[in-house]
Scaffold this active site. Structure first.
Site, PDB file in Angstrom:
ATOM      1  CG  ASP A 177      -1.839   1.159   1.306  1.00  0.00           C
ATOM      2  OD1 ASP A 177      -2.471   1.489   0.274  1.00  0.00           O
ATOM      3  OD2 ASP A 177      -1.931   1.773   2.379  1.00  0.00           O
TER       4      ASP A 177
ATOM      5  CG  ASP B 149      -1.336   7.694   0.684  1.00  0.00           C
ATOM      6  OD1 ASP B 149      -0.208   8.020   0.276  1.00  0.00           O
ATOM      7  OD2 ASP B 149      -2.393   8.026   0.119  1.00  0.00           O
TER       8      ASP B 149
END
Length: 179
Positions: free
Chosen positions: A15, A17
């Protein structure tokens, strides 16, 4: 280049953020990026271990009118360049600009690529020779782990701190589960 396809290898789906950078909410420009500690060494460790390194990221700020798809692409190109300066290679990135509660026409929808759905992972597995065995997801939200489960991958929840140390622990767990 010989024109031969690369051989299949496992993938690390990361991922963005909350894993690569601190999640300050709706980050669409490089001026807002604050790297997670150890991100360069973490990606280098994955590269050295023979993993494809992919980034998968929900970017509903596009659907909400906070920034454009091109802003996100420009930011990702900059991030790739910054990490290359540290000897860390990201092989590919997918992001979902859609959100059912967005306000920008064309982006308001419930999309198959938006995590917790697994469209981004499946797209990358179609585009690259990913070996299922040994592949995994690192995310900071339960939706990331749900997307991993939809593809039959283990998912690891990163709660902050040094990403390089976390990646080392994940690789050790993957090695133990394979033996």
């Amino acid at each position: 280049m010989s024109g031969t396809l690369p051989s299949a290898r496992p993938a690390a789906f990361l991922d963005r953020d909350g894993v690569l950078n601190i999640d300050d909410g709706y980050i669409g420009t490089r001026e807002r990026i604050r790297w997670m500690p150890g991100v360069g060494p973490a990606i280098r460790t994955l590269n050295d271990a023979g993993y494809w390194v992919f980034v998968i990221s929900n970017q509903s700020g596009v659907a909400r009118g906070m920034f454009s798809e091109q802003d996100v692409r420009d930011l990702h190109a900059w991030m790739i360049g910054e990490l290359q300066c540290e000897g860390a290679r990201i092989d590919d990135i997918r992001f979902c600009p859609h959100h059912a509660e967005g306000s920008i026409a064309g982006y308001v929808r419930d999309c198959e690529c938006r995590k917790p759905k697994a469209g981004m992972l499946r797209d990358l597995m179609t585009a690259w020779p990913v070996r299922h065995d040994g592949s995994f997801v690192i995310g900071d939200k339960p939706t990331d782990i749900e997307a991993a489960k939809m593809c039959g991958f283990p998912g690891f929840l990163f709660k902050g701190g040094n990403l390089a140390a976390f990646v080392t622990e994940v690789l050790q767990k993957i090695a133990k589960s394979s033996s």
